[in-house]
Write a protein that holds these residues in place. Structure first.
Motif, short mmCIF file in Angstrom:
data_model
loop_
_atom_site.label_atom_id
_atom_site.label_comp_id
_atom_site.label_asym_id
_atom_site.label_seq_id
_atom_site.Cartn_x
_atom_site.Cartn_y
_atom_site.Cartn_z
N ILE A 228 39.52 47.48 -30.49
CA ILE A 228 38.46 47.22 -29.84
C ILE A 228 37.90 45.89 -29.29
CG2 ILE A 228 35.99 47.17 -30.79
CD1 ILE A 228 36.74 49.32 -30.68
N ARG A 229 38.50 44.66 -29.86
CA ARG A 229 38.43 43.21 -29.02
C ARG A 229 39.06 43.87 -28.06
NH1 ARG A 229 36.33 39.63 -31.80
NH2 ARG A 229 35.84 39.37 -34.27
N ALA A 230 40.63 44.05 -27.93
CA ALA A 230 41.99 44.29 -26.61
C ALA A 230 40.90 44.99 -25.51
CB ALA A 230 42.67 44.87 -26.81
N ALA A 231 40.33 45.60 -25.47
CA ALA A 231 39.72 46.90 -24.80
C ALA A 231 37.93 45.94 -24.59
CB ALA A 231 39.44 48.25 -25.41
N GLY A 232 37.87 45.21 -24.48
CA GLY A 232 36.34 44.22 -24.47
C GLY A 232 35.43 44.78 -24.74
N LEU A 233 35.21 45.82 -26.43
CA LEU A 233 33.85 46.58 -27.04
C LEU A 233 33.27 46.23 -28.19
CD1 LEU A 233 35.94 50.01 -26.89
CD2 LEU A 233 34.36 48.92 -24.67
N TYR A 234 34.15 44.77 -28.24
CA TYR A 234 33.22 43.97 -29.88
C TYR A 234 32.40 43.93 -29.94
CZ TYR A 234 33.72 41.54 -34.51
OH TYR A 234 33.27 41.23 -35.76
N ARG A 235 31.71 43.16 -28.59
CA ARG A 235 30.42 42.85 -28.44
C ARG A 235 28.87 44.40 -28.40
NH1 ARG A 235 30.04 37.26 -25.78
NH2 ARG A 235 31.33 36.15 -27.12
N ASP A 236 30.15 45.44 -27.25
CA ASP A 236 29.16 46.08 -27.17
C ASP A 236 28.10 46.94 -28.20
OD1 ASP A 236 28.37 45.43 -24.77
OD2 ASP A 236 30.25 46.28 -23.75
N ILE A 237 29.64 47.21 -29.28
CA ILE A 237 29.75 47.75 -30.41
C ILE A 237 29.27 47.58 -32.02
CG2 ILE A 237 30.82 48.97 -32.22
CD1 ILE A 237 32.67 50.64 -30.02
N TRP A 238 28.37 48.05 -32.44
CA TRP A 238 27.49 48.04 -33.49
C TRP A 238 28.11 47.64 -34.99
CZ3 TRP A 238 22.51 46.01 -35.38
CH2 TRP A 238 22.08 45.79 -36.05
N GLN A 239 29.09 48.62 -34.90
CA GLN A 239 30.66 47.83 -35.95
C GLN A 239 31.36 48.72 -35.45
OE1 GLN A 239 27.07 48.78 -39.21
NE2 GLN A 239 28.24 47.41 -40.22
N ALA A 240 32.48 49.16 -36.02
CA ALA A 240 33.64 49.60 -35.59
C ALA A 240 34.37 49.49 -36.70
CB ALA A 240 34.40 49.30 -34.21
N PHE A 241 34.82 50.41 -37.67
CA PHE A 241 35.72 50.26 -38.91
C PHE A 241 36.34 51.27 -39.11
CE2 PHE A 241 31.63 51.19 -40.38
CZ PHE A 241 31.81 51.86 -40.64
N ALA A 242 37.08 51.01 -40.29
CA ALA A 242 38.30 52.34 -40.72
C ALA A 242 38.04 53.22 -41.83
CB ALA A 242 39.78 51.78 -40.84
N VAL A 243 37.46 53.81 -42.36
CA VAL A 243 37.30 54.76 -43.23
C VAL A 243 39.14 55.30 -44.25
CG1 VAL A 243 35.73 55.70 -45.42
CG2 VAL A 243 34.93 54.90 -42.95
N TYR A 259 53.26 64.18 -46.39
CA TYR A 259 52.00 64.53 -47.69
C TYR A 259 50.78 63.63 -47.85
CZ TYR A 259 48.85 67.70 -50.77
OH TYR A 259 47.59 67.94 -51.07
N GLU A 260 50.34 62.48 -46.90
CA GLU A 260 48.98 61.65 -47.32
C GLU A 260 48.37 61.09 -46.75
OE1 GLU A 260 52.22 58.66 -48.00
OE2 GLU A 260 53.95 59.07 -46.53
N ASN A 261 47.51 59.97 -46.57
CA ASN A 261 45.97 59.74 -46.69
C ASN A 261 45.83 59.72 -45.02
OD1 ASN A 261 45.41 58.37 -49.07
ND2 ASN A 261 47.67 57.39 -48.62
N VAL A 262 44.70 59.56 -44.83
CA VAL A 262 43.85 60.45 -43.83
C VAL A 262 42.59 58.71 -43.50
CG1 VAL A 262 42.45 61.26 -42.38
CG2 VAL A 262 43.80 62.45 -43.79
N ILE A 263 43.25 58.52 -42.47
CA ILE A 263 41.52 57.16 -42.46
C ILE A 263 41.41 58.12 -41.27
CG2 ILE A 263 41.32 55.02 -40.36
CD1 ILE A 263 42.65 54.19 -43.67
N ALA A 264 39.65 57.26 -41.21
CA ALA A 264 38.47 57.97 -40.37
C ALA A 264 38.08 56.58 -39.41
CB ALA A 264 37.42 58.32 -40.96
N ILE A 265 37.68 56.75 -38.62
CA ILE A 265 37.53 55.36 -37.71
C ILE A 265 35.95 55.80 -37.11
CG2 ILE A 265 37.83 54.74 -35.12
CD1 ILE A 265 40.88 55.52 -35.38
N ARG A 266 35.18 54.88 -37.11
CA ARG A 266 33.85 55.27 -37.26
C ARG A 266 33.47 53.64 -36.78
NH1 ARG A 266 29.85 57.79 -36.87
NH2 ARG A 266 28.02 57.19 -38.11
N ALA A 267 33.04 53.94 -35.88
CA ALA A 267 31.80 53.23 -34.44
C ALA A 267 30.60 53.72 -34.46
CB ALA A 267 32.89 53.19 -33.35
N VAL A 268 30.05 53.03 -34.45
CA VAL A 268 28.41 53.31 -33.46
C VAL A 268 28.34 52.01 -32.47
CG1 VAL A 268 28.12 54.28 -35.96
CG2 VAL A 268 27.42 51.95 -35.51
#
Ligand code: XMP
Length: 318
Positions: A228-243, A259-268
Motif C-alpha cells: 500500500i505504501r509502495a503504491a503511494g496509497l497509504y494516506r488516501d486509504i483509511w485503513q488497509a490490513f490483513a485478516v 490444505y492451508e489458511n486464507v488471508i482476507a485483505i481489507r482496505a477502506v
C-alpha cells in the motif's frame, strides 16, 4: 492570527499552570492522538511526565520498536515499556467471541497500567488524547467494551486511581493534530499512521488467537502495508490490513495438494470510520499483495479481497 506555534505556546503554558510540580502519566499506544498528546505534554513538563506503553502481544511487526525509538531515543521522554505478551495471550487462550476478546484485552490493559503506575510516587494527572469530535459526540463502537477507542483504553482509570485529566487536544480535529505532531517533531510514520484498534490483531485472527496464527497474520499484514505504501496509497486509504480466516482451503503447489489458511485483505476509504467504502485498489497492487503473501507467508495458500462497505458490514471482521 492562529498558528500551530502559538497553539503550542498556549497549550504548554496551560499544562504547566495546571500541573505545577506534580507528576503525570500517559498511556502511549503509538497512535496519532496519544503520541501527539504525550509529545505536547513532554514539551511542557519534561521529566514530570512518564509514559507507559503496554505490549499486549497482539501488536504489529515493529510497532513497539517504533515507539521506543521515537519517544525514548529521539524525544528523550520517560518511557516504560511493559512486556505483558504472555499474560494477554494466556487470557485469550481459546476465546472465540469478539466481544469477549475486547473485554479481556481492555481489562488486562487497565490492570497492568494501574499496577505499574502505582509504582510511581506522586502521580496526580493522566494525559489523554481526546479530540474535539470525541468531546461533542460520543463515538461508540459495537458491543459493551466498544467505548474503548485507542485513547479510551484508559476508560475506568481516572476515577479509580483518583487522577485528574489533562486533555490538550480537546479543541482540535484530526488534521490539526497531525500538523501539531509535525510541529512537535514527530515522524511521518506516527503522524500519518492509519487507525489501529485497541484489541489489535486479536480481532483480526478470527477465532482462537495463538502465537502461531499471530505470526502468520503479522507476516501478511506487513506485506499489505508495504505494498500500500509502495503504491503511494497509504494516506488516501483509511485503513488497509490483513485478516486471518478460521478456515482452510485446498490449493496446489508443484504436484502437491495443500490444505492451508486464507488471508482476507481489507482496505477502506472513509472520513471518520463511521461509514466506509471498500477501496478500489488497482488490480496490479492487489495481485502483488496476493503473490507475495502466498509465496512468502508459510501456511497461506489463498488470498481474497473484501468488497463490502460499511454499513452493513463493519471495517473490522470481528
Ligand atoms: P468497525 O469495525 O466498527 O470499526 O467498522 C470502526 C473503526 O473502529 C476501529 N475499531 C476499534 N477501535 N477498539 C478500538 O480502539 C475496538 O474495539 C474497535 N473496534 C473497531 C476500527 O479499526 C475502525 O477504525
Amino acid at each position: 492570527t492562529w498558528t500551530m506555534q502559538s497553539y503550542v505556546d498556549t497549550a504548554v503554558k496551560q499544562i504547566r499552570d495546571q500541573v505545577g510540580k506534580d507528576r503525570v502519566i500517559c498511556a502511549l499506544s503509538g497512535g496519532v492522538d496519544s503520541s501527539v498528546a504525550a509529545a505536547l505534554t513532554h514539551r511542557a513538563i519534561g521529566d514530570q511526565l512518564t509514559c507507559l506503553f503496554v505490549d499486549n502481544g497482539v501488536l504489529r511487526v515493529g510497532e513497539r520498536d517504533q515507539v521506543q525509538k521515537t519517544f525514548a531515543s529521539q524525544l528523550h521522554l520517560n518511557l516504560r515499556i511493559l512486556d505483558r505478551t504472555n499474560q494477554f495471550l494466556d487470557r485469550l487462550k481459546n476465546v472465540i467471541d469478539p466481544e469477549r476478546k475486547r473485554k479481556i484485552i481492555g481489562r488486562q490493559f487497565i490492570a497492568h497500567f494501574e499496577e505499574e503506575s502505582k509504582k510511581l510516587k506522586g502521580v496526580k494527572y493522566l494525559v489523554q488524547g481526546t479530540l474535539y469530535p470525541d468531546v461533542i459526540e460520543s463515538v461508540s463502537f459495537r458491543g459493551p467494551s466498544a467505548t474503548i477507542k485507542t485513547h479510551h483504553n484508559v476508560g475506568g482509570l481516572p476515577a479509580r486511581m483518583r487522577l485528574k485529566l489533562i486533555e490538550p487536544l480537546r479543541e482540535l480535529f484530526k488534521d490539526e493534530v497531525r500538523v501539531l505532531g509535525k510541529e512537535l517533531g514527530l515522524p511521518d510514520e506516527i503522524v500519518w499512521r492509519q487507525p489501529f484498534p485497541g484489541p489489535g490483531l486479536a480481532i483480526r485472527v478470527l477465532g482462537s488467537v495463538t502465537k502461531e496464527r499471530l505470526a502468520i497474520l503479522r507476516a501478511a499484514e506487513t506485506i499489505v502495508e508495504q505494498e500500500i505504501r509502495a503504491a503511494g496509497l497509504y494516506r488516501d486509504i483509511w485503513q488497509a490490513f490483513a485478516v486471518l480466516l478460521p478456515i482452510r482451503t485446498v490449493g496446489v503447489m508443484g504436484d502437491q495438494r495443500t490444505y492451508e489458511n486464507v488471508i482476507a485483505i481489507r482496505a477502506v476509504t472513509s472520513l471518520d470510520g463511521m461509514t466506509a467504502d471498500w477501496a478500489k485498489i488497482p488490480n496490479d497492487v492487489l495481485g502483488r499483495m496476493s503473490n507475495r503473501i502466498i509465496n512468502e507467508v508459510k501456511g497461506v495458500n489463498r488470498v481474497v479481497y473484501d468488497i463490502s462497505s460499511k454499513p452493513p458490514s463493519t471495517i473490522e471482521w470481528e
